[in-house]
Design a protein around this motif. Structure first.
Motif, PDB file in Angstrom:
ATOM      1  N   UNK A  21       0.856  -1.191   0.000  1.00  0.00           N
ATOM      2  CA  UNK A  21       0.000   0.000   0.000  1.00  0.00           C
ATOM      3  C   UNK A  21       0.885   1.231   0.000  1.00  0.00           C
ATOM      4  N   UNK A  22       0.602   2.142  -0.921  1.00  0.00           N
ATOM      5  CA  UNK A  22       1.342   3.400  -0.969  1.00  0.00           C
ATOM      6  C   UNK A  22       0.396   4.536  -0.583  1.00  0.00           C
ATOM      7  N   UNK A  23       0.831   5.330   0.393  1.00  0.00           N
ATOM      8  CA  UNK A  23       0.017   6.442   0.879  1.00  0.00           C
ATOM      9  C   UNK A  23       0.898   7.684   0.983  1.00  0.00           C
ATOM     10  N   UNK A  24       0.264   8.807   1.263  1.00  0.00           N
ATOM     11  CA  UNK A  24       1.035  10.006   1.622  1.00  0.00           C
ATOM     12  C   UNK A  24       0.482  10.543   2.934  1.00  0.00           C
ATOM     13  N   UNK A  25       1.373  11.149   3.710  1.00  0.00           N
ATOM     14  CA  UNK A  25       0.912  11.725   4.969  1.00  0.00           C
ATOM     15  C   UNK A  25       0.392  13.147   4.721  1.00  0.00           C
ATOM     16  N   UNK A  26      -0.151  13.800   5.752  1.00  0.00           N
ATOM     17  CA  UNK A  26      -0.725  15.140   5.527  1.00  0.00           C
ATOM     18  C   UNK A  26       0.274  16.138   4.958  1.00  0.00           C
ATOM     19  N   UNK A  27       1.570  15.909   5.158  1.00  0.00           N
ATOM     20  CA  UNK A  27       2.572  16.824   4.607  1.00  0.00           C
ATOM     21  C   UNK A  27       3.009  16.431   3.195  1.00  0.00           C
ATOM     22  N   UNK A  28       2.485  15.329   2.674  1.00  0.00           N
ATOM     23  CA  UNK A  28       2.820  14.915   1.326  1.00  0.00           C
ATOM     24  C   UNK A  28       3.962  13.921   1.237  1.00  0.00           C
ATOM     25  N   UNK A  29       4.489  13.490   2.365  1.00  0.00           N
ATOM     26  CA  UNK A  29       5.579  12.522   2.345  1.00  0.00           C
ATOM     27  C   UNK A  29       5.028  11.127   2.043  1.00  0.00           C
ATOM     28  N   UNK A  30       5.597  10.444   1.027  1.00  0.00           N
ATOM     29  CA  UNK A  30       5.061   9.109   0.698  1.00  0.00           C
ATOM     30  C   UNK A  30       5.459   8.045   1.720  1.00  0.00           C
ATOM     31  N   UNK A  62      -6.471   7.509   7.620  1.00  0.00           N
ATOM     32  CA  UNK A  62      -7.467   8.435   8.176  1.00  0.00           C
ATOM     33  C   UNK A  62      -7.429   9.740   7.385  1.00  0.00           C
ATOM     34  N   UNK A  63      -6.218  10.214   7.124  1.00  0.00           N
ATOM     35  CA  UNK A  63      -6.083  11.442   6.325  1.00  0.00           C
ATOM     36  C   UNK A  63      -6.736  11.257   4.949  1.00  0.00           C
ATOM     37  N   UNK A  64      -6.503  10.091   4.341  1.00  0.00           N
ATOM     38  CA  UNK A  64      -7.033   9.844   2.995  1.00  0.00           C
ATOM     39  C   UNK A  64      -8.559   9.795   2.985  1.00  0.00           C
ATOM     40  N   UNK A  65      -9.155   9.148   3.982  1.00  0.00           N
ATOM     41  CA  UNK A  65     -10.626   9.054   3.960  1.00  0.00           C
ATOM     42  C   UNK A  65     -11.248  10.397   4.342  1.00  0.00           C
ATOM     43  N   UNK A  66     -10.584  11.141   5.214  1.00  0.00           N
ATOM     44  CA  UNK A  66     -11.126  12.457   5.575  1.00  0.00           C
ATOM     45  C   UNK A  66     -11.055  13.423   4.401  1.00  0.00           C
ATOM     46  N   UNK A  67     -10.015  13.306   3.597  1.00  0.00           N
ATOM     47  CA  UNK A  67      -9.806  14.268   2.503  1.00  0.00           C
ATOM     48  C   UNK A  67     -10.141  13.695   1.138  1.00  0.00           C
ATOM     49  N   UNK A  68     -10.711  12.483   1.115  1.00  0.00           N
ATOM     50  CA  UNK A  68     -11.087  11.818  -0.129  1.00  0.00           C
ATOM     51  C   UNK A  68      -9.898  11.711  -1.086  1.00  0.00           C
ATOM     52  N   UNK A  69      -8.755  11.309  -0.554  1.00  0.00           N
ATOM     53  CA  UNK A  69      -7.556  11.112  -1.359  1.00  0.00           C
ATOM     54  C   UNK A  69      -7.428   9.633  -1.717  1.00  0.00           C
ATOM     55  N   UNK A  70      -6.778   9.367  -2.842  1.00  0.00           N
ATOM     56  CA  UNK A  70      -6.620   7.973  -3.250  1.00  0.00           C
ATOM     57  C   UNK A  70      -5.339   7.370  -2.677  1.00  0.00           C
ATOM     58  N   UNK A  71      -5.332   6.062  -2.592  1.00  0.00           N
ATOM     59  CA  UNK A  71      -4.122   5.317  -2.238  1.00  0.00           C
ATOM     60  C   UNK A  71      -3.848   4.346  -3.386  1.00  0.00           C
ATOM     61  N   UNK A  72      -2.642   3.815  -3.409  1.00  0.00           N
ATOM     62  CA  UNK A  72      -2.293   2.853  -4.460  1.00  0.00           C
ATOM     63  C   UNK A  72      -1.954   1.510  -3.834  1.00  0.00           C
ATOM     64  N   UNK A  73      -2.538   0.475  -4.413  1.00  0.00           N
ATOM     65  CA  UNK A  73      -2.263  -0.893  -3.982  1.00  0.00           C
ATOM     66  C   UNK A  73      -1.398  -1.556  -5.050  1.00  0.00           C
TER      67      UNK A  73
END
Lengths: 159, 421
Positions: A21-30, A62-73
């Motif tokens: 799973x690839x995500x980014x944190x609220x500051x944009x760090x992957x 949590x950040x992704x679901x709150x901000x409707x951001x996508x993640x990559x699997x």
């Protein structure tokens, strides 16, 4: 929600596959995480268990679901690699789905194993990211771009 | 169906983009209530969702209003897609309620005719429907939040004697209904063996619970004020503790303000891990007006001192205090402006945080059974500004609400915000 090809469904259900799973944190760090429990549910949604609310992945989700951001699997076995872009659909903290993943974790890791959450994702798009497939696609789109001229298939060797 | 003319969650989210829409929606659901369409009401009769006899003890009146002539069972807490739980009594409409419908196997949330999101309800725990060896229905002993067991070892508040109850409170105003639903087995004091057996049964369900909360009506009787209450809490906690191998178990006691000796007993004689004496209202004059029972036994300074003393015993971050946010604006004596009310909350939070106590807010609902019934609630934006300010103060002091977070309590927008550190 995008439907997934049968090959991807099989890979997701195969315990031997590597699931990322690839995500980014609220500051944009992957951030990259391996989650072997990632699988596909009967309705086509993806789901995996997370052990701790405090993990970097949990925070990113949590950040992704709150901000409707996508993640990559990413799911890979041998030379086969698939990439799925997905949206966080549900954070499950109670109920049958949580129980199902918890019992699986306990079957694998013993009766003291625990999980906090099951995250459910819905695929937006999916693509075959296997190197051989990517090479073929690139060759058809840009036939003379990027290949080194000394490759064995191109150069005439002296007898 | 009509819509509220006040700014709703989307409008407030535009003004406060740092607050997630899910949390704004949760607080507005708490403010405005929730009604179920006939289809949704039928759907929650399913064994997966049917919470049957619970909720009545909270005294909010009849449980489900949908135009049905026969009462139906209510569902458990509402769950939003991000895992946020909403402690809203489905069916107890009180302020231009939201609506949940059921279509194609899914619960759908509406504000008037506007579709908002897919939602779910906390599932019925396995121990509901079972009885203790004394024949007591277990759901009359304990109720379930998404990850928490709630137990009321004593179901009467002596502050109501002489009209000294908190003016926003409707606890235990449905005793007749509660007795009927517990097959007449609804004594004021719960048998500790019933508590032991109910918890034992609840723990058989994999992954269902990660905390146990106790709260009771206030009982100031005893040689020292609240001695009877403390004895009862200890008895209940010891009964619960017999279910665990270790000394301590994840637990919270929401109780009256106890003295140091009583607090030490709770710590030393039980497995309790956190304590919460609720201040309810910070301003001294409003505290006396709104909480006459607490003012009488033994006053605001006593309740504050109790929280501070408890930090020495349970440790920083393991002591909480709740404020019923909005009651400080109740008239005729309350603050006249939202800014005054917010300033009072922030002063309280800063004071408690300095001493290692976690100050939490919850949304005030002017329940039918309370003296404040009919008073207007503050707008949603008040709660948005409040939870952001409280979160910022607690973050500055390194405090988090482990015992009262989104998965255990679900009553506090400010602790919901802590999900991202």
């Amino acid at each position: 929600m995008a439907s997934l090809p049968d090959e991807v469904l099989e890979l997701l259900r195969d315990p031997a596959s590597v699931k990322l799973l690839a995500t980014v944190d609220p500051d944009g760090t992957p951030h990259l995480a391996i989650r072997p429990s990632l699988t596909v549910l009967e309705n086509g949604e993806l789901a995996f268990a997370e052990e701790l609310d405090s993990s970097e992945l949990s925070q990113d989700l949590v950040h992704a679901i709150w901000r409707d951001r996508r993640v990559t699997v990413g799911v890979s076995l041998g030379a086969t690699v698939w990439q799925i872009r997905a949206r966080l659909w549900r954070c499950v903290i109670t109920g049958p789905l949580l129980k199902r993943f918890l019992l699986l974790a306990r079957a694998e890791r013993g009766p003291d194993a625990d999980i906090s959450t099951v995250w459910v994702l819905r695929a937006d798009d999916v693509r075959d990211d296997s190197p051989a497939v990517r090479r073929l696609e690139d060759a058809s789109r840009r036939p003379n771009a990027g290949s080194h001229l000394d490759r064995a298939s191109l150069v005439r060797r002296e007898a | 169906m009509t819509r509220s003319h006040e700014p709703g969650p989307r409008e407030v989210a535009a003004l406060h983009p740092e607050i997630p829409l899910f949390i704004l929606l949760k607080m507005d659901l708490q403010r405005r209530g929730l009604r179920l369409t006939p289809a949704a009401l039928e759907a929650v009769q399913d064994p997966l969702y049917d919470y049957s006899r619970s909720y009545v003890i909270y005294g909010q009146g009849d449980y489900v209003h949908t135009g049905h002539t026969a009462p139906k069972n209510a569902p458990g807490p509402l769950l939003l897609r991000d895992g946020t739980s909403v402690l809203v009594l489905a069916g107890a409409e009180y302020n231009n309620s939201y609506t949940v419908d059921h279509q194609d196997g899914r619960f759908l949330l509406y504000d008037g005719d506007e579709f908002l999101d897919e939602v779910d309800f906390s599932p019925r725990p396995d121990f509901y429907g079972k009885r203790t060896s004394r024949g007591t229905p277990m759901e009359s002993i304990a109720t379930a939040r998404p990850q928490r067991i709630d137990i009321n070892p004593y179901r009467f508040c002596h502050f109501w004697e002489g009209g000294n109850q908190c003016r926003y409170c409707a606890y235990f105003t449905d005793v007749t209904a509660s007795k009927a639903l517990a097959d007449g087995k609804f004594p004021r004091q719960v048998d500790p063996e019933d508590i032991f057996e109910t918890v034992r049964e609840a723990l058989k369900e994999p992954g269902r619970f990660s905390q146990i909360m106790l709260t009771s009506g206030a009982d100031p009787r005893g040689e020292h004020t609240f001695d009877f209450e403390v004895d009862r809490q200890i008895e209940a906690l010891q009964a619960i503790g017999r279910n665990f191998q270790g000394r301590r178990f994840a637990s919270e006691l929401i109780g009256c303000g106890y003295d140091k000796r009583q607090l030490q007993r709770l710590h030393d004689e039980t497995g309790l891990t956190s304590y919460c004496p609720d201040i309810e209202v910070w301003d001294p004059k409003l505290f006396d007006w709104i909480c006459p029972g607490k003012a009488k036994y033994n006053g605001r300074d006593w309740w504050i001192r109790s929280a501070l003393d408890a930090v020495d015993i349970f440790g920083p971050g393991n002591v909480y205090t709740n404020a019923v946010a909005g009651v400080e604006l109740a008239q005729p004596h309350g603050f006249k402006t939202l800014d005054e009310a917010l300033a009072s909350h922030f002063e309280a939070c800063e004071f408690f945080a300095k001493h290692g106590v976690v100050y939490l807010s919850l949304v005030w609902i002017p329940w039918r059974g309370s003296q404040f019934h009919g008073q207007p609630q503050p707008p949603l934006e008040f709660y948005a500004r409040l939870i952001k300010g409280l979160r910022d103060i607690k973050r500055a002091y390194g405090l988090t609400s482990v015992n009262d977070d989104y998965r255990h309590c679900g009553n506090h927008g400010d602790s919901d915000l802590e999900r991202i550190a």
